[in-house]
Write a protein that holds these residues in place. Structure first.
Motif, PDB file in Angstrom:
ATOM      1  N   UNK A  34      57.764  14.196  83.635  1.00  0.00           N
ATOM      2  CA  UNK A  34      57.139  13.144  82.818  1.00  0.00           C
ATOM      3  C   UNK A  34      57.231  13.532  81.354  1.00  0.00           C
ATOM      4  N   UNK A  35      57.868  12.655  80.544  1.00  0.00           N
ATOM      5  CA  UNK A  35      58.051  12.905  79.107  1.00  0.00           C
ATOM      6  C   UNK A  35      57.162  11.954  78.326  1.00  0.00           C
ATOM      7  N   UNK A  36      56.282  12.519  77.494  1.00  0.00           N
ATOM      8  CA  UNK A  36      55.414  11.684  76.675  1.00  0.00           C
ATOM      9  C   UNK A  36      56.228  11.024  75.564  1.00  0.00           C
ATOM     10  N   UNK A  37      56.053   9.732  75.335  1.00  0.00           N
ATOM     11  CA  UNK A  37      56.795   9.076  74.242  1.00  0.00           C
ATOM     12  C   UNK A  37      56.366   9.601  72.880  1.00  0.00           C
ATOM     13  N   UNK A  38      57.318   9.756  71.967  1.00  0.00           N
ATOM     14  CA  UNK A  38      57.045  10.228  70.610  1.00  0.00           C
ATOM     15  C   UNK A  38      56.818   9.022  69.717  1.00  0.00           C
ATOM     16  N   UNK A  39      55.655   8.958  69.119  1.00  0.00           N
ATOM     17  CA  UNK A  39      55.300   7.821  68.257  1.00  0.00           C
ATOM     18  C   UNK A  39      55.234   8.305  66.816  1.00  0.00           C
ATOM     19  N   UNK A  40      56.059   7.727  65.933  1.00  0.00           N
ATOM     20  CA  UNK A  40      56.057   8.092  64.520  1.00  0.00           C
ATOM     21  C   UNK A  40      54.852   7.435  63.839  1.00  0.00           C
ATOM     22  N   UNK A  41      54.082   8.237  63.132  1.00  0.00           N
ATOM     23  CA  UNK A  41      52.898   7.731  62.428  1.00  0.00           C
ATOM     24  C   UNK A  41      53.221   7.612  60.948  1.00  0.00           C
ATOM     25  N   UNK A  42      53.151   6.406  60.400  1.00  0.00           N
ATOM     26  CA  UNK A  42      53.397   6.157  58.988  1.00  0.00           C
ATOM     27  C   UNK A  42      52.071   6.025  58.264  1.00  0.00           C
ATOM     28  N   UNK A  43      51.820   6.846  57.209  1.00  0.00           N
ATOM     29  CA  UNK A  43      50.553   6.747  56.490  1.00  0.00           C
ATOM     30  C   UNK A  43      50.348   5.339  55.928  1.00  0.00           C
ATOM     31  N   UNK A  44      49.157   4.855  56.062  1.00  0.00           N
ATOM     32  CA  UNK A  44      48.853   3.524  55.539  1.00  0.00           C
ATOM     33  C   UNK A  44      48.844   3.554  54.019  1.00  0.00           C
ATOM     34  N   UNK A  45      49.462   2.580  53.361  1.00  0.00           N
ATOM     35  CA  UNK A  45      49.468   2.553  51.909  1.00  0.00           C
ATOM     36  C   UNK A  45      48.070   2.305  51.351  1.00  0.00           C
ATOM     37  N   UNK A  46      47.865   2.768  50.127  1.00  0.00           N
ATOM     38  CA  UNK A  46      46.600   2.512  49.450  1.00  0.00           C
ATOM     39  C   UNK A  46      46.614   1.067  48.968  1.00  0.00           C
ATOM     40  N   UNK A  47      45.684   0.277  49.404  1.00  0.00           N
ATOM     41  CA  UNK A  47      45.668  -1.140  49.054  1.00  0.00           C
ATOM     42  C   UNK A  47      44.305  -1.504  48.486  1.00  0.00           C
ATOM     43  N   UNK A  48      44.311  -2.031  47.269  1.00  0.00           N
ATOM     44  CA  UNK A  48      43.101  -2.602  46.708  1.00  0.00           C
ATOM     45  C   UNK A  48      42.039  -1.642  46.245  1.00  0.00           C
ATOM     46  N   UNK A  49      42.288  -0.322  46.325  1.00  0.00           N
ATOM     47  CA  UNK A  49      41.254   0.642  45.979  1.00  0.00           C
ATOM     48  C   UNK A  49      40.810   0.518  44.531  1.00  0.00           C
ATOM     49  N   UNK A  50      41.764   0.364  43.605  1.00  0.00           N
ATOM     50  CA  UNK A  50      41.464   0.347  42.178  1.00  0.00           C
ATOM     51  C   UNK A  50      41.381  -1.060  41.604  1.00  0.00           C
ATOM     52  N   UNK A  51      41.579  -2.054  42.410  1.00  0.00           N
ATOM     53  CA  UNK A  51      41.584  -3.425  41.893  1.00  0.00           C
ATOM     54  C   UNK A  51      40.167  -3.875  41.553  1.00  0.00           C
ATOM     55  N   UNK A  52      40.049  -4.636  40.455  1.00  0.00           N
ATOM     56  CA  UNK A  52      38.756  -5.193  40.075  1.00  0.00           C
ATOM     57  C   UNK A  52      38.434  -4.942  38.620  1.00  0.00           C
ATOM     58  N   UNK A  53      37.296  -5.459  38.205  1.00  0.00           N
ATOM     59  CA  UNK A  53      36.864  -5.311  36.829  1.00  0.00           C
ATOM     60  C   UNK A  53      36.017  -4.071  36.617  1.00  0.00           C
ATOM     61  N   UNK A  54      35.857  -3.688  35.361  1.00  0.00           N
ATOM     62  CA  UNK A  54      35.033  -2.529  35.031  1.00  0.00           C
ATOM     63  C   UNK A  54      34.479  -2.650  33.611  1.00  0.00           C
TER      64      UNK A  54
END
Length: 214
Positions: A30-50
């Motif tokens: 039994x061979x476990x499937x290899x799943x490539x994990x892609x880091x999630x992009x940073x979205x909306x963290x710095x958006x907004x007023x200040x």
């Protein structure tokens, strides 16, 4: 002779048994499937007023014509406070924004005008509008550069002149939590010629500030 015939028959039966049972089957691992994990992009963290403020140290310099006769060259400087506000947009790790800043204090210097007399020169009402572009290394840290327009008023000896010009800056901003961030910035402003005097003026500023983000 019968003994050898019986032994041969027994060996033949042992060889034929696996074939009758369906033949040899190789084991399957039994061979476990290899799943490539892609880091999630940073979205909306710095958006907004200040809205924010900074404490800054600034120093102005004057570049006189080579044939000018001056006893001393004024260099208005000092520590001041400024208010700042703006709005940022974000696309992936790229951050883009607009903003404005107004300095609440003055940069001052006393310079010699002759016969042991001095005059005070002030640079005040320093205001800047700017565009900035940055790169978010993480949800907490961003580095940026800015391009803006700065104006200021010079007063001394009963006269006043308005100077203005382009501003370039570099800075980093660190986010302590979803609402508060701190920044360190250096800005250089080329404020052009003082009236028709042929004297050019510039301004260097170092700033430490905080922003409230919403």
């Amino acid at each position: 002779m019968r003994k050898y015939a019986a032994l041969a028959s027994s060996l033949a039966a042992l060889v034929a048994a696996p074939a009758l049972a369906g033949g040899y089957v190789a084991p399957v691992a039994d061979v476990e499937p290899v799943i490539a994990v892609t880091p999630a992009p940073i979205v909306g963290t710095w958006a907004g007023g200040y809205l924010g403020a900074n404490v800054n140290y600034g120093k102005a310099g004057f570049d006189y014509p080579s044939d000018a006769l001056v006893l001393s060259e004024p260099e208005p400087d000092g520590a001041n406070f400024a208010l700042r506000g703006g709005y940022d947009w974000q696309r992936g790790n790229g951050v883009f924004g607009i903003g404005a800043e107004y300095n609440l204090g003055k940069y001052k210097d006393d310079y010699e005008i002759g016969d042991g007399l001095t005059e005070e020169l002030e640079m005040k009402n320093v205001g800047t509008v700017f565009l900035r572009a940055g790169y978010a290394f993480s949800e907490q840290l961003m580095a940026y550069g800015l391009l803006g327009y700065t104006h200021a008023k010079l007063e001394g000896g009963g006269d006043s002149e308005t100077v203005d010009g382009a501003t370039l800056g570099l800075g980093t901003e660190y986010r302590f939590n979803p609402n508060w961030s701190g920044y360190a910035e250096y800005a250089y402003s080329d404020l052009g010629e003082v009236g028709d005097s042929g004297v050019d003026v510039d301004l260097n500023q170092v700033k430490l500030g905080v922003n409230f983000r919403f």
